[in-house]
Design a protein around this motif. Structure first.
Motif, PDB file in Angstrom:
ATOM      1  N   MET A 177       0.844  -1.200   0.000  1.00  0.00           N
ATOM      2  CA  MET A 177       0.000   0.000   0.000  1.00  0.00           C
ATOM      3  C   MET A 177       0.881   1.252   0.000  1.00  0.00           C
ATOM      4  O   MET A 177       0.622   2.216  -0.739  1.00  0.00           O
ATOM      5  CB  MET A 177      -0.921   0.001   1.216  1.00  0.00           C
ATOM      6  N   LEU A 178       1.943   1.217   0.816  1.00  0.00           N
ATOM      7  CA  LEU A 178       2.897   2.328   0.828  1.00  0.00           C
ATOM      8  C   LEU A 178       3.522   2.499  -0.553  1.00  0.00           C
ATOM      9  O   LEU A 178       3.650   3.629  -1.064  1.00  0.00           O
ATOM     10  CB  LEU A 178       3.982   2.072   1.875  1.00  0.00           C
ATOM     11  N   LEU A 179       3.899   1.390  -1.177  1.00  0.00           N
ATOM     12  CA  LEU A 179       4.518   1.439  -2.503  1.00  0.00           C
ATOM     13  C   LEU A 179       3.580   2.067  -3.524  1.00  0.00           C
ATOM     14  O   LEU A 179       4.013   2.826  -4.392  1.00  0.00           O
ATOM     15  CB  LEU A 179       4.930   0.028  -2.939  1.00  0.00           C
ATOM     16  N   TRP A 180       2.278   1.754  -3.429  1.00  0.00           N
ATOM     17  CA  TRP A 180       1.309   2.320  -4.366  1.00  0.00           C
ATOM     18  C   TRP A 180       1.341   3.848  -4.301  1.00  0.00           C
ATOM     19  O   TRP A 180       1.386   4.530  -5.329  1.00  0.00           O
ATOM     20  CB  TRP A 180      -0.090   1.802  -4.045  1.00  0.00           C
ATOM     21  N   PHE A 181       1.347   4.389  -3.091  1.00  0.00           N
ATOM     22  CA  PHE A 181       1.390   5.846  -2.933  1.00  0.00           C
ATOM     23  C   PHE A 181       2.732   6.417  -3.393  1.00  0.00           C
ATOM     24  O   PHE A 181       2.785   7.512  -3.975  1.00  0.00           O
ATOM     25  CB  PHE A 181       1.107   6.226  -1.477  1.00  0.00           C
ATOM     26  N   LEU A 182       3.821   5.690  -3.153  1.00  0.00           N
ATOM     27  CA  LEU A 182       5.133   6.136  -3.623  1.00  0.00           C
ATOM     28  C   LEU A 182       5.174   6.198  -5.156  1.00  0.00           C
ATOM     29  O   LEU A 182       5.779   7.109  -5.731  1.00  0.00           O
ATOM     30  CB  LEU A 182       6.232   5.192  -3.115  1.00  0.00           C
ATOM     31  N   LEU A 183       4.530   5.248  -5.807  1.00  0.00           N
ATOM     32  CA  LEU A 183       4.486   5.236  -7.268  1.00  0.00           C
ATOM     33  C   LEU A 183       3.664   6.405  -7.806  1.00  0.00           C
ATOM     34  O   LEU A 183       3.982   6.961  -8.865  1.00  0.00           O
ATOM     35  CB  LEU A 183       3.918   3.910  -7.768  1.00  0.00           C
ATOM     36  N   PHE A 201       9.144  -4.780 -11.616  1.00  0.00           N
ATOM     37  CA  PHE A 201       8.223  -5.611 -10.839  1.00  0.00           C
ATOM     38  C   PHE A 201       7.937  -6.935 -11.548  1.00  0.00           C
ATOM     39  O   PHE A 201       7.932  -8.006 -10.926  1.00  0.00           O
ATOM     40  CB  PHE A 201       6.916  -4.859 -10.593  1.00  0.00           C
ATOM     41  N   VAL A 202       7.711  -6.856 -12.856  1.00  0.00           N
ATOM     42  CA  VAL A 202       7.408  -8.061 -13.634  1.00  0.00           C
ATOM     43  C   VAL A 202       8.614  -8.990 -13.677  1.00  0.00           C
ATOM     44  O   VAL A 202       8.498 -10.201 -13.428  1.00  0.00           O
ATOM     45  CB  VAL A 202       6.966  -7.681 -15.064  1.00  0.00           C
ATOM     46  N   LEU A 203       9.785  -8.434 -13.983  1.00  0.00           N
ATOM     47  CA  LEU A 203      10.989  -9.265 -14.108  1.00  0.00           C
ATOM     48  C   LEU A 203      11.410  -9.853 -12.770  1.00  0.00           C
ATOM     49  O   LEU A 203      11.885 -10.996 -12.700  1.00  0.00           O
ATOM     50  CB  LEU A 203      12.125  -8.439 -14.718  1.00  0.00           C
ATOM     51  N   PHE A 204      11.245  -9.080 -11.700  1.00  0.00           N
ATOM     52  CA  PHE A 204      11.574  -9.605 -10.372  1.00  0.00           C
ATOM     53  C   PHE A 204      10.681 -10.791 -10.046  1.00  0.00           C
ATOM     54  O   PHE A 204      11.136 -11.802  -9.492  1.00  0.00           O
ATOM     55  CB  PHE A 204      11.419  -8.514  -9.317  1.00  0.00           C
ATOM     56  N   LYS A 205       9.411 -10.676 -10.379  1.00  0.00           N
ATOM     57  CA  LYS A 205       8.462 -11.776 -10.154  1.00  0.00           C
ATOM     58  C   LYS A 205       8.880 -13.023 -10.931  1.00  0.00           C
ATOM     59  O   LYS A 205       8.774 -14.157 -10.425  1.00  0.00           O
ATOM     60  CB  LYS A 205       7.063 -11.321 -10.587  1.00  0.00           C
ATOM     61  N   ILE A 206       9.384 -12.826 -12.146  1.00  0.00           N
ATOM     62  CA  ILE A 206       9.782 -13.954 -12.999  1.00  0.00           C
ATOM     63  C   ILE A 206      11.087 -14.585 -12.523  1.00  0.00           C
ATOM     64  O   ILE A 206      11.210 -15.807 -12.429  1.00  0.00           O
ATOM     65  CB  ILE A 206       9.911 -13.500 -14.469  1.00  0.00           C
ATOM     66  N   PHE A 207      12.073 -13.739 -12.189  1.00  0.00           N
ATOM     67  CA  PHE A 207      13.413 -14.241 -11.876  1.00  0.00           C
ATOM     68  C   PHE A 207      13.555 -14.717 -10.429  1.00  0.00           C
ATOM     69  O   PHE A 207      14.351 -15.606 -10.139  1.00  0.00           O
ATOM     70  CB  PHE A 207      14.466 -13.152 -12.145  1.00  0.00           C
ATOM     71  N   CYS A 222      -2.152  -4.324  -9.863  1.00  0.00           N
ATOM     72  CA  CYS A 222      -2.733  -3.263  -9.040  1.00  0.00           C
ATOM     73  C   CYS A 222      -1.733  -2.116  -8.868  1.00  0.00           C
ATOM     74  O   CYS A 222      -2.112  -0.937  -8.902  1.00  0.00           O
ATOM     75  CB  CYS A 222      -3.150  -3.818  -7.684  1.00  0.00           C
ATOM     76  N   LEU A 223      -0.455  -2.449  -8.703  1.00  0.00           N
ATOM     77  CA  LEU A 223       0.589  -1.424  -8.603  1.00  0.00           C
ATOM     78  C   LEU A 223       0.670  -0.590  -9.878  1.00  0.00           C
ATOM     79  O   LEU A 223       0.968   0.612  -9.835  1.00  0.00           O
ATOM     80  CB  LEU A 223       1.950  -2.064  -8.307  1.00  0.00           C
ATOM     81  N   PHE A 224       0.401  -1.232 -11.018  1.00  0.00           N
ATOM     82  CA  PHE A 224       0.431  -0.500 -12.289  1.00  0.00           C
ATOM     83  C   PHE A 224      -0.598   0.633 -12.306  1.00  0.00           C
ATOM     84  O   PHE A 224      -0.447   1.608 -13.049  1.00  0.00           O
ATOM     85  CB  PHE A 224       0.148  -1.439 -13.466  1.00  0.00           C
ATOM     86  N   SER A 225      -1.655   0.483 -11.502  1.00  0.00           N
ATOM     87  CA  SER A 225      -2.701   1.513 -11.500  1.00  0.00           C
ATOM     88  C   SER A 225      -2.225   2.818 -10.861  1.00  0.00           C
ATOM     89  O   SER A 225      -2.817   3.878 -11.094  1.00  0.00           O
ATOM     90  CB  SER A 225      -3.940   1.003 -10.757  1.00  0.00           C
ATOM     91  N   ALA A 226      -1.152   2.749 -10.052  1.00  0.00           N
ATOM     92  CA  ALA A 226      -0.674   3.951  -9.352  1.00  0.00           C
ATOM     93  C   ALA A 226      -0.178   5.015 -10.324  1.00  0.00           C
ATOM     94  O   ALA A 226      -0.640   6.166 -10.283  1.00  0.00           O
ATOM     95  CB  ALA A 226       0.400   3.580  -8.341  1.00  0.00           C
ATOM     96  N   PRO A 227       0.780   4.700 -11.227  1.00  0.00           N
ATOM     97  CA  PRO A 227       1.195   5.728 -12.187  1.00  0.00           C
ATOM     98  C   PRO A 227       0.084   6.135 -13.140  1.00  0.00           C
ATOM     99  O   PRO A 227       0.061   7.282 -13.612  1.00  0.00           O
ATOM    100  CB  PRO A 227       2.365   5.081 -12.923  1.00  0.00           C
ATOM    101  N   VAL A 228      -0.832   5.211 -13.441  1.00  0.00           N
ATOM    102  CA  VAL A 228      -1.987   5.560 -14.282  1.00  0.00           C
ATOM    103  C   VAL A 228      -2.839   6.614 -13.574  1.00  0.00           C
ATOM    104  O   VAL A 228      -3.252   7.615 -14.175  1.00  0.00           O
ATOM    105  CB  VAL A 228      -2.831   4.312 -14.615  1.00  0.00           C
ATOM    106  N   PHE A 229      -3.056   6.392 -12.279  1.00  0.00           N
ATOM    107  CA  PHE A 229      -3.797   7.368 -11.474  1.00  0.00           C
ATOM    108  C   PHE A 229      -3.055   8.704 -11.456  1.00  0.00           C
ATOM    109  O   PHE A 229      -3.661   9.771 -11.626  1.00  0.00           O
ATOM    110  CB  PHE A 229      -3.975   6.828 -10.055  1.00  0.00           C
TER     111      PHE A 229
END
Length: 516
Positions: A177-183, A201-207, A222-229
């Motif tokens: 939640m903190l990360l969302w606001f930071l983004l 975020f995507v590559l870290f999840k994969i690797f 959901c994190l992607f929505s932060a910069p969109v917002f």
């Protein structure tokens, strides 16, 4: 080892790098164009207020029809205005100092990220030193515009994501939640790291597949929505300014085309060859400091050393290697998404900063791998460690010597010489009335606009001078030895009187005033 001693070490090293920079705060280094405009925006915010400007930066003074900058987030310029209104800062010193402190916060989160990945304070210190001493960190460390804030925000977001991935479910939710606001905040500073962080975020999840600390895909989306917002808030701000969605969309369409497929401010064609040569190869070469053959030798040496590591050492280095690969891929996302912008700014030094984490991780991975080999093979340890230390110091100081940090005699002389030109500009500011215009035959002129606080008109030849509706009241001529400048000077001699000759070595110039 806890974090107190490493942070103290980094703070002491940082002071030695930061002090020379703060001692010479003038607009003669780094991304001086953006810094000058940020300072001018701060003056306008102080003068006009934030509501009247719709919180949008106004990058010119004394314009009859003010044109606000709508194409980029303006949080750092807004902060400059806040500092001016609260503290009435007029000197560059406090703004540089704030930027330097922000940059150090970014260094700390980079250290914590590497320590978290490698579980080694030593690796964290090593990576931080290669980050600190890279010329592109030095280039941006005191940036008043967005570079220092953006880098610190990027590092903080990366650390928060990785730290959240290592937490239990309940704690993880709080950090995400903190990360969302930071983004969201990051999207107010810059658009340049939106793709970088999303890719991370995507590559870290994969690797990094940790069964006990896995961030779910739906959470990442959901994190992607932060910069969109954040982007839609900026869009709403522009609608407030333009007064309609249609006008805002037209403005947005214009800048997207210019950054992706149109070469609006460069003569370079947008094609694959130019993109590879001017963007990929050039930026990697700049940020990694050394010629290609030296880097390829380093890669070959890395492979040989790795083949001789024990299974335990290979396991220890594996997370670091994954992080390096992720940062390399993330570092080129802007170049891929915005090739026109990348080619147009190929010779301006803020774009290689996208690869700064990649370079810091690459150098530290190389030397950490050799350190593990030395630790594994005890023979001639003192000699090996001595050679290793000399090599580390050589790379670190290569970064400093390739930077514009005023610690070498040449860079100190350059900084001192610029003061001569700055004082000439300040003298002209006293002479010129507030509504006067100053002509200059120098393209990167925003710093002249800031120091004189008078309107600047770029004029490069006789024809462009003759086409002006009215001649500038003053003119600063830099006597380039080319035909257009010689013809321009002859024309100026007939219409202007010389009032001052500036003895600067970097900006040898003649200051002229329009004849009565």
């Amino acid at each position: 080892m806890n974090n107190k001693l490493p942070i103290l070490i980094l703070a002491i090293v940082y002071i030695f790098i930061a002090l020379p920079r703060v001692m010479f705060p003038d607009l003669d280094h780094g991304e001086e164009w953006g810094d000058s405009e940020a300072m001018i925006a701060g003056i306008n915010f102080e003068k006009l207020g934030f509501i009247k400007t719709h919180f949008l930066p106004l990058l010119r003074l004394h314009e009859e029809k003010p044109k606000f900058y709508t194409h980029y987030p303006g949080l750092s310029q807004i902060l400059t205005g806040v500092y001016r209104r609260l503290f009435h800062f007029n000197s560059l010193y406090p703004y540089r100092t704030i930027a330097v402190i922000v940059s150090f916060i970014g260094v700390l989160f980079w250290y914590l990220t590497i320590k978290l990945i490698t579980r080694s304070c030593f690796a964290g210190i090593l990576a931080s030193l290669f980050y600190l001493f890279n010329p592109f960190f030095i280039y941006s460390m005191d940036n008043i515009a967005s570079l220092s804030y953006a880098a610190a925000s990027r590092n903080l977001c990366i650390f928060t994501f990785i730290y959240a991935a290592h937490q239990a479910e309940e704690k993880r939710k709080k950090y995400l939640m903190l990360l969302w606001f930071l983004l969201v905040i990051d999207s107010f500073i810059t658009f340049e790291y939106i793709l970088f962080l999303a890719s991370f975020f995507v590559l870290f999840k994969i690797f990094f597949k940790r069964k006990d600390a896995s961030i779910k895909w739906r959470t990442i989306f959901c994190l992607f929505s932060a910069p969109v917002f954040g982007f839609f808030l900026h869009f709403a701000q522009n609608v407030w300014h333009f007064g309609s969605i249609g006008a805002t969309l037209a403005d947005f369409k214009d800048i997207v085309l210019k950054r992706t497929v149109q070469t609006y401010d460069t003569s370079q064609a947008i094609n694959l060859k130019n993109w590879i040569d001017l963007v990929l190869i050039r930026n990697f070469n700049l940020v990694f400091l050394f010629p290609y053959f030296v880097l390829f030798l380093g890669l070959f040496f890395t492979y040989v050393v790795y083949q001789n590591l024990s299974a335990a050492s290979r396991k220890e280095i594996k997370p670091f290697s994954k992080l390096f690969l992720i940062l390399t891929l993330c570092g080129i996302t802007w170049y891929i998404a915005f090739p026109a912008h990348s080619i147009a700014h190929a010779f301006v030094l803020f774009l290689p900063i996208h690869l700064l984490l990649c370079a810091a991780a690459g150098f530290s991975l190389f030397f950490y791998l050799i350190y593990l080999y030395i630790r594994q093979n005890k023979k001639n340890t003192v000699l090996k460690i001595s050679v290793w230390c000399i090599a580390v110091v050589f790379v670190l100081f290569s970064g400093v010597t390739k930077s514009d940090l005023p610690v070498t005699r040449a860079n100190i002389e350059k900084a001192e010489d610029f003061i001569i030109f700055r004082n000439c500009l300040l003298t002209l500011k006293k002479m010129a009335k507030e509504g006067d215009t100053i002509g200059v035959n120098y393209y990167r002129s925003p710093f002249m606009h800031y120091y004189t606080q008078r309107s600047i008109q770029n004029v490069f030849d006789k024809n462009s001078l003759e086409k002006l509706p009215a001649l500038p009241q003053y003119f600063i001529l830099i006597p380039y030895s080319n035909a257009p400048t010689i013809d321009l000077y002859k024309e100026l001699e007939q219409k202007y009187n010389q009032i001052m000759a500036c003895p600067s070595g970097r900006f040898p110039s003649v200051f002229l005033k329009l004849k009565e």
